[in-house]
Design a protein around this motif. Structure first.
Motif, PDB file in Angstrom:
ATOM      1  N   CYS A 194     -12.971   0.667  34.879  1.00 28.08           N
ATOM      2  CA  CYS A 194     -14.371   1.797  35.982  1.00 28.08           C
ATOM      3  C   CYS A 194     -15.128   0.348  36.637  1.00 28.08           C
ATOM      4  O   CYS A 194     -15.859   0.029  37.989  1.00 28.08           O
ATOM      5  N   ILE A 195     -15.225  -0.937  35.967  1.00 26.44           N
ATOM      6  CA  ILE A 195     -15.899  -2.160  36.079  1.00 26.44           C
ATOM      7  C   ILE A 195     -15.133  -3.264  37.542  1.00 26.44           C
ATOM      8  O   ILE A 195     -15.154  -4.262  38.228  1.00 26.44           O
ATOM      9  N   GLY A 196     -13.814  -2.940  36.913  1.00 20.49           N
ATOM     10  CA  GLY A 196     -13.018  -4.385  37.315  1.00 20.49           C
ATOM     11  C   GLY A 196     -12.881  -4.118  38.748  1.00 20.49           C
ATOM     12  O   GLY A 196     -12.773  -4.898  39.611  1.00 20.49           O
ATOM     13  N   PRO A 197     -12.930  -2.908  39.585  1.00 16.77           N
ATOM     14  CA  PRO A 197     -12.968  -2.622  41.275  1.00 16.77           C
ATOM     15  C   PRO A 197     -14.719  -3.460  41.830  1.00 16.77           C
ATOM     16  O   PRO A 197     -14.327  -3.885  42.672  1.00 16.77           O
ATOM     17  N   ALA A 198     -15.669  -2.982  41.191  1.00 16.69           N
ATOM     18  CA  ALA A 198     -16.668  -3.590  41.803  1.00 16.69           C
ATOM     19  C   ALA A 198     -16.074  -5.329  41.354  1.00 16.69           C
ATOM     20  O   ALA A 198     -17.010  -5.477  42.626  1.00 16.69           O
ATOM     21  N   VAL A 199     -16.006  -6.062  40.213  1.00 14.82           N
ATOM     22  CA  VAL A 199     -15.722  -7.164  40.462  1.00 14.82           C
ATOM     23  C   VAL A 199     -14.723  -7.651  41.380  1.00 14.82           C
ATOM     24  O   VAL A 199     -14.947  -9.037  42.254  1.00 14.82           O
ATOM     25  N   GLN A 200     -13.567  -6.730  41.541  1.00 18.85           N
ATOM     26  CA  GLN A 200     -12.593  -7.535  42.081  1.00 18.85           C
ATOM     27  C   GLN A 200     -13.399  -6.826  43.278  1.00 18.85           C
ATOM     28  O   GLN A 200     -12.733  -8.212  44.522  1.00 18.85           O
ATOM     29  N   TRP A 201     -14.242  -6.366  44.111  1.00 18.87           N
ATOM     30  CA  TRP A 201     -15.208  -5.733  45.207  1.00 18.87           C
ATOM     31  C   TRP A 201     -15.448  -7.265  45.904  1.00 18.87           C
ATOM     32  O   TRP A 201     -15.813  -7.937  46.870  1.00 18.87           O
ATOM     33  N   HIS A 202     -16.441  -7.800  44.863  1.00 20.34           N
ATOM     34  CA  HIS A 202     -17.497  -9.105  44.827  1.00 20.34           C
ATOM     35  C   HIS A 202     -16.313 -10.470  44.627  1.00 20.34           C
ATOM     36  O   HIS A 202     -16.790 -11.121  46.426  1.00 20.34           O
ATOM     37  N   LEU A 203     -14.918 -10.043  44.724  1.00 19.47           N
ATOM     38  CA  LEU A 203     -14.369 -11.447  44.797  1.00 19.47           C
ATOM     39  C   LEU A 203     -13.627 -11.416  46.257  1.00 19.47           C
ATOM     40  O   LEU A 203     -13.671 -12.470  46.679  1.00 19.47           O
ATOM     41  N   THR A 204     -13.559 -10.071  46.502  1.00 22.10           N
ATOM     42  CA  THR A 204     -12.042 -10.220  47.824  1.00 22.10           C
ATOM     43  C   THR A 204     -12.574  -9.381  48.581  1.00 22.10           C
ATOM     44  O   THR A 204     -11.617  -9.038  49.910  1.00 22.10           O
ATOM     45  N   GLY A 205     -13.793  -8.133  48.506  1.00 23.97           N
ATOM     46  CA  GLY A 205     -13.923  -7.479  49.283  1.00 23.97           C
ATOM     47  C   GLY A 205     -14.695  -7.979  50.821  1.00 23.97           C
ATOM     48  O   GLY A 205     -14.783  -9.290  51.226  1.00 23.97           O
ATOM     49  N   LYS A 206     -15.114  -7.180  51.763  1.00 25.18           N
ATOM     50  CA  LYS A 206     -15.826  -7.349  52.936  1.00 25.18           C
ATOM     51  C   LYS A 206     -17.011  -7.932  52.111  1.00 25.18           C
ATOM     52  O   LYS A 206     -18.119  -7.272  51.265  1.00 25.18           O
ATOM     53  N   MET A 207     -17.902  -8.965  53.172  1.00 31.20           N
ATOM     54  CA  MET A 207     -18.410 -10.137  52.716  1.00 31.20           C
ATOM     55  C   MET A 207     -19.839  -9.849  53.620  1.00 31.20           C
ATOM     56  O   MET A 207     -19.035 -10.138  54.814  1.00 31.20           O
ATOM     57  N   PRO A 208     -20.838  -9.582  54.050  1.00 33.70           N
ATOM     58  CA  PRO A 208     -21.731  -9.212  54.782  1.00 33.70           C
ATOM     59  C   PRO A 208     -22.055 -10.394  55.346  1.00 33.70           C
ATOM     60  O   PRO A 208     -22.014 -12.015  54.832  1.00 33.70           O
ATOM     61  N   SER A 209     -22.220 -10.799  57.034  1.00 31.27           N
ATOM     62  CA  SER A 209     -21.855 -12.324  57.444  1.00 31.27           C
ATOM     63  C   SER A 209     -23.306 -12.887  57.332  1.00 31.27           C
ATOM     64  O   SER A 209     -24.516 -12.440  56.758  1.00 31.27           O
TER      65      SER A 209
END
Lengths: 209, 209
Positions: A194-209
């Protein structure tokens, strides 16, 4: 911040063990000095040399007992485990699996019956006052986030590391300190899923510019 | 937990204001009793009737000053703002935008120079001891997570609400308490853009079965 009482007998005392007794008291003296030093000047500005001066011992002796500044810090604050090693361990995973690996490492450490109570009271203590928090801030930033950042895409590394930390810190507080349900009762695998994907999002997901 | 000193003069004192003075002292007496009651039995089990009994006043008087149990709780713990109202306000947003709306609501509240220091010290206090945390646990669970859950897909509502809470709690701790960088220095819009999607993931993203 004075946790000297946590180390009542670093070496066993008694008849025929005078050397052990001396060792224990020197060690305690250094830890007391280190706690004062870290609380006063913070992790970053603290030095082995200055702790040795406070304790009235030679720097070599501090190195002998505690290896380096981080080792001294971990023991002075009664840290049950070296978070730097935990992060290093998680970071052997490929970048695309790092989110889950970090969460897995934390929940596995917390499942350890020796680590759990010590880590819980450490976190309570660290959040309870501004000076204690400041001490942790400097350690987290230098020892954990900077290290994590080095594995991340350089452009946004610092931001991503801090954002990932918010999700992990919130998981620790929510699951182990506040014990929100059903989070507190989930098994570790479910928490990782449950939490892993949210952490992964911060690490490699799309970032606001 | 005794925060009576925070309410030195609920009503102004002085010559010609005997009624105001009495009002202030009754109010303080009720708040003191409420703090004891909440600390002892927790938010859920506490009742207006029992607080009135502790304070030696009529229940109607407690209702008169504090409306209901939540109002009494907020004032007894010196909460600078009603988190239930903040959540209600965020929840006027459509489900697909709720993640950002929740984060926006929190950062906007924290940007308020009156709320910020009070909320920060409240959170420190709530995390500092097991009894204080337990009190918050019950309030968070009943007043915030259950309410948030009612807006979510029913199958996973409780789990999603708790997971979203971890990300929001971690954001508060990381940005305002520990002040991790660059998170602490980001402007509010950037924080909303970075943390909102992670909260949204917990609310409406794919869940492990």
């Amino acid at each position: 911040m004075n946790q000297e009482s946590e180390y009542p007998n670093a070496a066993p005392r008694g008849r025929g063990r005078p050397r052990g007794s001396t060792t224990g008291s020197t060690r305690r003296k250094i830890l007391k000095a280190a706690t004062e030093e870290f609380s006063t000047v913070g992790f970053e500005a603290a030095s082995i040399r200055s702790v040795a001066r406070r304790a009235g011992v030679d720097s070599a002796l501090v190195h002998h007992y505690f290896k380096d500044k981080t080792g001294l810090f971990l023991e002075a604050l009664n840290m049950p485990v070296n978070p730097r090693e935990l992060v290093a361990q998680a970071m052997t995973s490929p970048l695309g699996e790092l989110g889950e690996a970090l969460v897995r490492t934390v929940v596995t450490a917390w499942a350890n019956p020796v680590i759990r109570p010590a880590a819980t009271s450490l976190i309570r203590g660290m959040l309870s006052s501004q000076s204690a928090t400041k001490l942790m801030q400097s350690f987290l930033q230098k020892e954990l986030l900077a290290r994590l950042g080095r594995s991340l895409p350089p452009a946004d590394a610092d931001r991503r590391a801090a954002l990932a930390a918010t999700q992990i810190i919130g998981m620790i507080i929510g699951r182990y300190i506040i014990q929100l349900e059903p989070l507190a009762s989930m098994d570790d695998d479910e928490v990782v899923a449950c939490i892993g994907p949210a952490v992964q999002w911060h690490l490699t997901g799309k970032m606001p510019s």
